[in-house]
Design an enzyme around this catalytic site. Structure first.
Site, PDB file in Angstrom:
ATOM      1  N   PHE A  49     103.427  94.717  33.870  1.00 42.37           N
ATOM      2  CA  PHE A  49     103.882  93.360  33.571  1.00 42.37           C
ATOM      3  C   PHE A  49     104.882  93.379  32.428  1.00 42.37           C
ATOM      4  O   PHE A  49     104.716  94.132  31.473  1.00 42.37           O
ATOM      5  CB  PHE A  49     102.711  92.486  33.108  1.00 42.37           C
ATOM      6  CG  PHE A  49     101.701  92.201  34.161  1.00 42.37           C
ATOM      7  CD1 PHE A  49     101.817  91.080  34.962  1.00 42.37           C
ATOM      8  CD2 PHE A  49     100.617  93.046  34.343  1.00 42.37           C
ATOM      9  CE1 PHE A  49     100.873  90.813  35.930  1.00 42.37           C
ATOM     10  CE2 PHE A  49      99.675  92.781  35.315  1.00 42.37           C
ATOM     11  CZ  PHE A  49      99.795  91.667  36.111  1.00 42.37           C
ATOM     12  N   ASP A  50     105.868  92.553  32.553  1.00 42.18           N
ATOM     13  CA  ASP A  50     106.679  92.231  31.395  1.00 42.18           C
ATOM     14  C   ASP A  50     105.888  91.166  30.652  1.00 42.18           C
ATOM     15  O   ASP A  50     105.168  90.404  31.267  1.00 42.18           O
ATOM     16  CB  ASP A  50     108.025  91.678  31.895  1.00 42.18           C
ATOM     17  CG  ASP A  50     108.798  91.020  30.788  1.00 42.18           C
ATOM     18  OD1 ASP A  50     108.965  91.684  29.763  1.00 42.18           O
ATOM     19  OD2 ASP A  50     109.219  89.870  30.957  1.00 42.18           O
ATOM     20  N   LYS A  51     105.946  91.143  29.298  1.00 38.54           N
ATOM     21  CA  LYS A  51     105.118  90.163  28.596  1.00 38.54           C
ATOM     22  C   LYS A  51     105.751  88.767  28.558  1.00 38.54           C
ATOM     23  O   LYS A  51     105.221  87.821  29.125  1.00 38.54           O
ATOM     24  CB  LYS A  51     104.805  90.608  27.170  1.00 38.54           C
ATOM     25  CG  LYS A  51     103.906  89.602  26.434  1.00 38.54           C
ATOM     26  CD  LYS A  51     103.496  90.085  25.067  1.00 38.54           C
ATOM     27  CE  LYS A  51     104.547  89.852  24.002  1.00 38.54           C
ATOM     28  NZ  LYS A  51     104.698  88.461  23.553  1.00 38.54           N
TER      29      LYS A  51
END
Lengths: 73, 616
Positions: free
Chosen positions: B305-307
């Site tokens: 995941f990208d945050k």
């Protein structure tokens, strides 16, 4: 280059794809013919100086696939 | 006959078959045969027609085989056989078409959502126009219960809009002036005037339909394999039936063998599952681009995941301003002035905060340079300003006091991003910015793990402390903080080298390279953003995280369904062939079983249309 999209009655046999694509592909003026089996559509790009969308529709119907609607883009 | 509908032919030949049966009971032998022959011709006409048409195109078809078999049966006087076979064949084809339509129904219900006309404001008057005649810039009026026919911006009014067709989200969204609305969505309550920005085939809705249609044609690897197999299988069966004929000298057996061996259920087994699965996804706001993506997604065991904007809301706000040696407002002013032309979302957050507090930004920044992934330099009112992370400060030899650093770490541990501001080579202050974690994020991670994901990874450009706090909150396994965009790509490569099947979730624009490299790339909140819709393998229309476990479980269910179908089809055709060879299965009964097996395969796929994720 003109584009047309035909909506057919539901296609059931995947072999229909080859039949329609083959027959349209052989016509003079047809650049590209693509059958979308699952949505029962045929997309054709053609040169309108050499062939009309009505003639294309006639070929498809002669093959045994009634055209419900045609959309010219 | 041409005008006669298939269903009528099926009904007529069915009735004739029943009449023949009655005549058989009444011992009307001659009449019975006449009726049977009539049935054969009525039902067989369309079959023979198709056979000739495809023979002309030099295409080999099952219709041709059936026609040969039926002519053979008529010649040897097997009228029951010929009538039953032709009837079963067209009846089967009819049922097939009807049930196949069901597997494709998801897309059809979507298409039917597009409105055909709209109320347009022309020179102050309301006119109802067909959608094809609406042009960009036209003003459209839409009231409660009506569907929106174009993509556009609200110019007046407000409304609650059900956007399920686009996002799969059934809770209506509140929209006000300047908000975007999409074609195919429905006004739940309210009245709005919208300026058309995209019409016809350019609308997000039309794009979705087109993408789904293309996705349904994009074949899975298994499917391509099946088709190659069918290409070999058909000639092989022809040779085999010739061998059967040479050995047994029984033409009836050889033709039966040929007809029954037709791989109908096998050829259709994979596409029906995929079409039903993709259709279900599309209706629920998750667009899975084709069979191969479906297969890859089902095998994924690591999700990256990208945050920012993915696990968090992506709407950061300033939570604290701490200045050293200058006024708090002066610090905000000089920082905002430097950030004014920055495109970075944190920079814009600072500018917004300054504006909200009524700070007037009077000075223009010069010598503006961005240090990618670290921050920026600018000169504001002849002050040299450095804004960014710790690394950028130490790179410019600006020393941090222990107490200042302690303060920053504390802010970070509380989930903030600490932005360091240096003015004329001295630390001038720290601006804390925080981004809310999405409320459904915890459930999403848990559901993904329950569905079979082994590793969840978060990559972020943010600082270590904040990243770890967010990860701990969400139950994410591994965190890599302070990442540059190219680092994200390297991490995906590393995971792939370790043998993981990696899915990358991002917003589709900033994370495009990582999304492209991953085995499966997912873009969130892609409604209306063409780039994201084109680059990602799985497009999530809404920015609701819970669509991810849904799409993942759906992919698994679809592949499982496809495998069941293939297995069943292979078993059915093998049993039939053995049955024919040992003389237990004849043409009519074989045809019945064959058609039944095709129907079972389709019915199994229909289950996917109704598939709903179980809440674990």
């Amino acid at each position: 280059m003109s584009k047309v999209q035909y909506q057919l009655e539901p296609l059931t046999c995947p072999s229909c794809i080859k039949k329609i694509e083959g027959a349209l592909g052989k016509m003079i003026g047809v650049q590209d013919a693509k059958v979308l089996f699952n949505s029962s559509k045929v997309k054709v790009s053609f040169n309108k100086d050499q062939v009309t969308s009505e003639e294309l529709q006639e070929i498809i119907e002669k093959l045994g696939y009634p055209v419900i609607s045609a959309k010219i883009a | 006959m041409g005008k006669m509908k298939k269903v009528h032919i099926v009904i007529i030949s069915g009735i004739l078959l029943l009449i023949a049966l009655v005549m058989y009971w009444l011992n009307l032998g001659v009449w019975k045969n006449t009726v049977l022959i009539t049935t054969t011709f009525i039902a067989g006409w369309s079959i023979a027609n198709k056979a000739i048409q495809s023979a002309r195109m030099k295409a080999f078809s099952i219709e041709l085989l059936v026609t040969i078999a039926v002519i053979g049966a008529l010649m040897i006087g097997e009228y029951v056989e010929s009538a039953a076979v032709t009837f079963l064949f067209i009846f089967g084809a009819y049922l097939e078409a009807r049930t196949l339509e069901k597997t494709r129904s998801s897309l059809k219900t979507l298409i039917d959502m597009a409105p055909l006309e709209a109320t347009v404001l022309k020179d102050g008057e309301r006119v109802i126009l067909p959608v094809e005649e609406i042009k960009q810039g036209d003003h459209i009026l839409i009231q409660s219960g009506e569907k929106i026919a174009i993509d556009g911006k609200i110019v007046s009014g407000k409304a609650l809009i059900n956007e399920a067709t686009i996002t799969g989200e059934s809770v209506p969204a509140a929209k006000n002036i300047d908000d975007l609305v999409f074609s195919g969505t429905i006004i739940d309550n309210g009245y709005i005037e919208v300026e058309a920005q995209k019409v016809g085939d350019d609308t997000a809705f039309a794009k979705i339909i087109e993408l789904v249609e293309e996705a349904q044609e994009a074949k899975a690897k298994t499917q391509k394999f099946l088709e190659r197999f069918a290409n070999l299988y058909t000639p092989a069966i022809i040779i085999l039936s010739i061998i059967v004929f040479i050995i047994t000298h029984n033409i009836e057996l050889a033709i039966t063998f040929l007809v029954i061996a037709c791989p109908g259920a096998l050829v259709i087994s994979a596409p029906v599952s995929l079409v039903a699965g993709i259709g279900n996804g599309a209706r629920n706001g998750t667009l899975i681009k084709g069979g191969e993506v479906m297969e890859n997604f089902a095998k994924v065991n690591a999700v990256v995941f990208d945050k920012t904007g993915t696990l968090t809301e992506g709407k950061p706000s300033v939570t604290n301003i701490k200045s050293f040696g200058m006024d708090e407002e002066a610090l905000l002013k000089i920082t905002a002035e430097a950030e004014l032309i920055s495109e970075h979302h944190l920079g814009q957050t600072i500018v917004k905060e300054a504006k909200d507090r009524g700070v007037s930004l009077t000075n223009e920044a010069t010598d503006f340079t961005v240090e990618k992934g670290h921050g920026l330099y600018a000169t504001v009112a002849s002050n040299k300003v450095v804004i960014g992370n710790r690394k950028l400060l130490s790179k410019n030899n600006i020393s941090l006091d222990m107490s200042i650093d302690q303060f920053a770490i504390q802010e970070e541990k509380n989930g903030n991003t600490a932005i360091f501001v240096g003015v004329n080579n001295k630390v001038a202050g720290i601006i804390s910015i925080a981004d809310q974690v999405r409320q459904e994020a915890v459930d999403t991670i848990r559901q993904l793990k329950a569905a079979g994901v082994e590793q969840t990874i978060m990559l972020t450009g943010d600082n270590k402390h904040t990243a770890e706090k967010v990860a701990a909150q969400l139950g994410i396994d591994t965190v890599f903080a302070e990442m540059l965009p190219e680092d994200k790509v390297n991490h995906i490569k590393r995971l792939q080298n370790e043998g993981y099947r990696v899915a990358m979730v991002g917003d589709g624009i900033n994370d495009a390279p990582a999304i492209a490299l991953a085995d499966v790339g997912l873009a969130m909140g892609a409604a209306g953003t063409d780039v994201a819709m084109e680059t990602a393998d799985v497009v999530l229309m809404s920015d609701k995280l819970n669509r991810i476990p849904y799409a993942y479980s759906l992919a698994k269910a679809t592949i499982r369904n496809m495998k069941q179908n293939m297995f069943f089809a292979i078993v059915a055709v093998s049993l039939l062939l053995v049955g024919v060879l040992v003389g237990k299965v004849f043409l009519a009964s074989g045809m019945l079983i064959h058609e039944l097996s095709v129907l079972i395969v389709i019915l199994n796929a229909i289950r996917l249309v109704r598939y709903k994720q179980r809440n674990k």
